[in-house]
Design an enzyme around this catalytic site. Structure first.
Site, PDB file in Angstrom:
ATOM      1  N   CYS A 131       1.527   2.127  -2.403  1.00  0.00           N
ATOM      2  CA  CYS A 131       0.460   2.645  -1.549  1.00  0.00           C
ATOM      3  C   CYS A 131       0.378   1.844  -0.245  1.00  0.00           C
ATOM      4  O   CYS A 131       1.298   1.885   0.557  1.00  0.00           O
ATOM      5  CB  CYS A 131      -0.861   2.663  -2.311  1.00  0.00           C
ATOM      6  SG  CYS A 131      -2.096   3.744  -1.563  1.00  0.00           S
TER       7      CYS A 131
ATOM      8  N   HIS B 185       0.172   5.511  -7.665  1.00  0.00           N
ATOM      9  CA  HIS B 185      -0.491   4.558  -8.553  1.00  0.00           C
ATOM     10  C   HIS B 185      -0.196   4.967  -9.990  1.00  0.00           C
ATOM     11  O   HIS B 185      -0.229   6.148 -10.333  1.00  0.00           O
ATOM     12  CB  HIS B 185      -2.000   4.563  -8.321  1.00  0.00           C
ATOM     13  CG  HIS B 185      -2.407   4.088  -6.977  1.00  0.00           C
ATOM     14  ND1 HIS B 185      -2.375   2.765  -6.617  1.00  0.00           N
ATOM     15  CD2 HIS B 185      -2.861   4.772  -5.882  1.00  0.00           C
ATOM     16  CE1 HIS B 185      -2.788   2.636  -5.355  1.00  0.00           C
ATOM     17  NE2 HIS B 185      -3.088   3.839  -4.896  1.00  0.00           N
TER      18      HIS B 185
END
Length: 505
Positions: free
Chosen positions: A336, A440
């Site tokens: 991310c 994630h």
């Protein structure tokens, strides 16, 4: 007193942050759910950098997603209607019903809270109409005098919906009777009246040694201690926000060293819990570069202030250490915000996370990222392009990346609800030493995890089923709590009749 009475709602408050509120809600949810009581978790306001994506595409605190799992439910935005994600020492992004409404400084948010109370109560009402019981988690402590006005997270909420409260304290911190008595005495008379019991958490030793203190506490407050929960050794339940360095596999034969630099606004560190629990991996969160003595793999986690944390990596010396790590044959993964840092530039023209401007990246991947106001929020599934192994997880990011590095994607993914076409995701460098992804939960699927560990340098990988491990830990926690706080007593607190309910499943 509220005109709405919710007899099947119980609120768990704590004397401090990390007293055991999240853990207790998780345990109570599983105890009730496995006895066939339909139960949902709820947290009016959460401040955390660990978040999850709900089925409807909203963002909530990660702890509430874990609590939903304990209740055998999929998380929804009603389970955490207000989420604050700090992006500076005095401000945070404010997320209401799963969607970001902007950044606010603490004083600005304090004056905004009365408007949010109605939204919080509406979310709770919807849950209470769908489920037999709702277990509510408070935030911090109800005795934070400076935050009492306009409170929506603790007694302000309990008063608004007229629900009973239990207060948890962590005896492992020391001073447990001072914590409980002091918290109780700082409450108003109406708030004291709704406290139905105390719970002492993480006790080691002979409970009989506590009895004089328990008697003293009840004599002073009129409130009994409902349970003394033992210290459960090596228990792993995802942390709400702060990194729990004690939650780590206790094996002695780790063969792969993984280091995760912890920058000031690092987020979603629970992505790496599977590595911390893996018996062959020594995964360490590290802030101070002086503690770094080399690694096989460095992972850059997510961030709530990507440009600010990138500058911290440079000023603290971590950027140079990562360069040396790669020269010595190490591997690097960015997740991310950490993925965005691996590129050449990060642009924030609209001041989405901090002051408007651009910051040069680490230049390990040939790409640039522009932060935008539209946050990507979705649960995904797909497969790794080089192996075909499945990948599952979720995306939470404000930013669009582009560049030549994306011509070597890692995955082909789509939304789990199937409402979007399959697209390539992630990137790697030509040397196959650096890779990055927005996903994630990247390490949670067993086959893909094994492959990534082998890529990082682990020879013979021992398969580790993290999903089964998580489930076993929730069951273990519920067993420990139910042994000292029996099901029938929990039902009494919730005004439920235990007799017609099913037996433990």
């Amino acid at each position: 007193m509220s005109q709405f009475k919710h007899p099947h709602t119980l609120m768990v408050q704590g004397t401090t942050s990390d007293a055991g509120k999240s853990i207790m809600v998780t345990a109570l949810g599983r105890i009730l759910a496995r006895r066939q009581v339909s139960v949902a978790p709820f947290k009016p306001q959460n401040m955390a950098l660990n978040s999850a994506v709900t089925a409807e595409g909203g963002e909530i605190g990660r702890a509430q997603a874990v609590q939903a799992e304990a209740c055998f439910l999929k998380p929804t935005v009603d389970m955490n209607p207000v989420l604050l994600k700090p992006n500076s020492d005095i401000g945070a992004q404010v997320i209401v019903h799963g969607k970001a409404i902007g950044n606010m400084k603490a004083t600005e948010y304090h004056h905004y809270k009365p408007e949010l109370l109605n939204e919080v109560v509406k979310s709770h009402l919807r849950l209470s109409q769908q489920y037999q019981a709702v277990i509510v988690e408070g935030a911090g402590s109800p005795a934070e005098i400076n935050l009492r006005e306009h409170d929506i997270a603790n007694m302000g909420f309990a008063e608004a919906v007229d629900c009973p409260v239990v207060i948890v304290a962590d005896i492992d911190r020391g001073g447990v009777f001072a914590h409980l008595y002091g918290t109780y005495e700082l409450l108003s008379d109406s708030e004291k009246a709704r406290v139905k019991g105390f719970i002492i958490n993480r006790f080691r030793g002979d409970v009989s040694l506590l009895e004089p203190g328990l008697d003293w506490l009840e004599a002073r407050t009129g409130v009994s201690t409902l349970a003394v929960v033992p210290y459960v050794m090596n228990l792993h339940i995802e942390a709400e926000d702060a990194i729990n360095q004690q939650q780590k596999h206790d094996g002695s034969y780790q063969q792969l060293k993984v280091v995760v630099p912890v920058y000031p606004r690092a987020s979603n560190h629970t992505d790496f819990d599977v590595l911390r629990m893996h018996p062959q991996v020594d995964c360490e969160f590290m802030n101070d570069l002086k503690d770094f003595n080399g690694a096989d793999l460095i992972i850059l986690p997510g961030s709530k202030n990507v440009r600010g944390d990138l500058e911290w990596l440079k000023s603290s010396g971590w950027a140079g250490a990562i360069q040396r790590h790669l020269r010595l044959g190490g591997k690097v993964i960015g997740v991310c915000g950490g993925y965005q840092m691996l590129g050449q530039w990060i642009h924030d023209p609209d001041a989405i996370e901090s002051a408007a401007g651009s910051t040069a990246g680490l230049d390990f991947l040939e790409m640039e990222t522009t932060l935008t106001g539209d946050k990507m929020l979705r649960n995904i599934c797909g497969e790794a392009l080089d192996t075909g192994f499945s990948v599952k997880g979720y995306e939470i990011h404000a930013g669009v990346s582009c560049g030549k590095a994306l011509e070597q994607p890692l995955f082909q993914i789509q939304s789990v609800d199937g409402d979007s076409e399959s697209v390539p995701e992630g990137a790697k460098n030509a040397d196959d030493t650096v890779m990055g992804s927005y996903i994630h939960g990247l390490f949670d699927e067993s086959e893909l995890l094994d492959h990534l560990l082998q890529w990082a340098g682990l020879g013979q990988v021992e398969q580790f089923d993290y999903a089964a491990f998580r489930e076993q830990q929730i069951e273990r926690l519920a067993d420990e709590v139910e042994a000292v706080l029996p099901f029938e007593r929990i039902c009494k607190l919730l005004s439920l009749e235990p007799s017609p309910l099913g037996s433990k499943q």
